[in-house]
Design a protein around this motif. Structure first.
Motif, short mmCIF file in Angstrom:
data_model
loop_
_atom_site.label_atom_id
_atom_site.label_comp_id
_atom_site.label_asym_id
_atom_site.label_seq_id
_atom_site.Cartn_x
_atom_site.Cartn_y
_atom_site.Cartn_z
N GLY A 134 0.82 -1.20 0.00
CA GLY A 134 0.00 0.00 0.00
C GLY A 134 0.85 1.25 0.00
O GLY A 134 1.98 1.24 0.50
N THR A 136 0.30 5.06 1.18
CA THR A 136 -0.73 5.62 2.05
C THR A 136 -0.66 7.13 2.34
O THR A 136 -1.21 7.58 3.34
N LYS A 139 -3.90 8.97 3.38
CA LYS A 139 -4.44 8.78 4.73
C LYS A 139 -3.85 9.78 5.72
O LYS A 139 -4.37 9.94 6.82
N GLY A 168 -5.10 4.79 -0.90
CA GLY A 168 -4.28 4.35 0.23
C GLY A 168 -4.63 2.96 0.69
O GLY A 168 -4.15 2.51 1.74
#
Length: 266
Positions: A134, A136, A139, A168
């Motif tokens: 991922g 991210t 986020k 994300g």
């Protein structure tokens, strides 16, 4: 106890060893799923420069201590609004991408955020089933660096890159393999054996071929004349052809120069 297991029992940092031409670098911060601290980001280019200068190193493997690769940057370090941890991460990523010999990320467990950033900077990525990937920044309200975004797009394509960056969300090994984020997926318990066997294959091949291919694949189309000159003076071609005709394993003599790496500080 292997290096990865040993590193899981140490303080946060980078462990490394060189065996049979293969340098293994282990990301170790087990209390935080191997999250990279500012000190670790800063240490990586220094270590890579040292390994690049070692003519005995023919391949580099990047992996994580214990049962995970790297869960990204240590979030506590991101409280600095000046963005220094992100700048250090980009410098480490670029140093890894510039390493003059083949690089392979051996991924198990979480490969998230800065972990995916480092894995994408390697030439190849092998993952164990069950690994999660991922990217991210969405986020955390962070702008992902343009150089890292371009590298991701080149690897997986615009649509897959946008999916990862916009959402994300974490993806598993099946989707990572389908999009090109990883090159091979191994069953549980099979990653180390495959990495060991494959890196020994890489270490036995011509560094001349590998170094030229790495530059050309990275878009250095202006280097044909340089590599033609290197090929003419290396003896690798003659050795390869002779070994083939004699049905023996070639013994290539060309050794790459260290090449540029990102500065360790700045």
């Amino acid at each position: 106890m292997d290096l990865r297991e040993q590193a899981a029992r140490t303080e946060p940092g980078l462990e490394h060893a060189v065996v049979e031409g293969v340098a293994t670098v282990v990301i170790s911060n087990p209390a935080k799923r191997n999250a990279m601290t500012a000190d670790m980001w800063q240490a990586l280019p220094v270590l890579l420069e040292k390994l690049a200068a070692d003519p005995g190193v023919r391949v580099l493997v990047l992996t994580g201590a214990g049962d995970t690769f790297c869960a990204g940057a240590d979030i506590a370090s991101l409280r600095n609004p000046g963005g220094r941890p992100q700048a250090l991460a980009v410098r480490a990523e670029e140093a890894l991408a510039a390493f003059p010999r083949p690089t392979l990320a051996a991924v198990r467990g979480y490969c998230v955020g800065g972990g995916s950033q480092l894995a994408a900077a390697c030439d190849l990525r092998f993952a164990e089933e069950g690994a999660s990937f991922g990217i991210t920044p969405a986020k955390l309200g962070i702008v992902y660096p343009s150089s890292s975004t371009r590298r991701l797009v080149a690897l997986v394509g615009p649509a897959a890159a946008k999916f990862l960056l916009f959402s994300g969300e974490l993806i598993g090994t099946e989707r990572a393999l389908r999009t090109g984020l990883v090159d091979e997926v191994l069953p549980e318990g099979g990653l180390d054996e495959r990495v060991h066997a494959f890196t020994r294959i890489l270490a036995s091949r011509s560094q001349l071929t590998q170094a030229a291919a790495k530059e050309f694949a990275d878009g250095r189309e202006d280097r044909d004349a340089y590599w033609a000159g290197q090929a003419g003076g290396s003896g690798d071609t003659a050795e390869g052809v002779t070994a083939f005709l004699e049905r023996r394993t070639p013994c290539f003599g060309y050794t790459t120069e260290p090449g540029p790496v990102a500065p360790a500080s700045g």
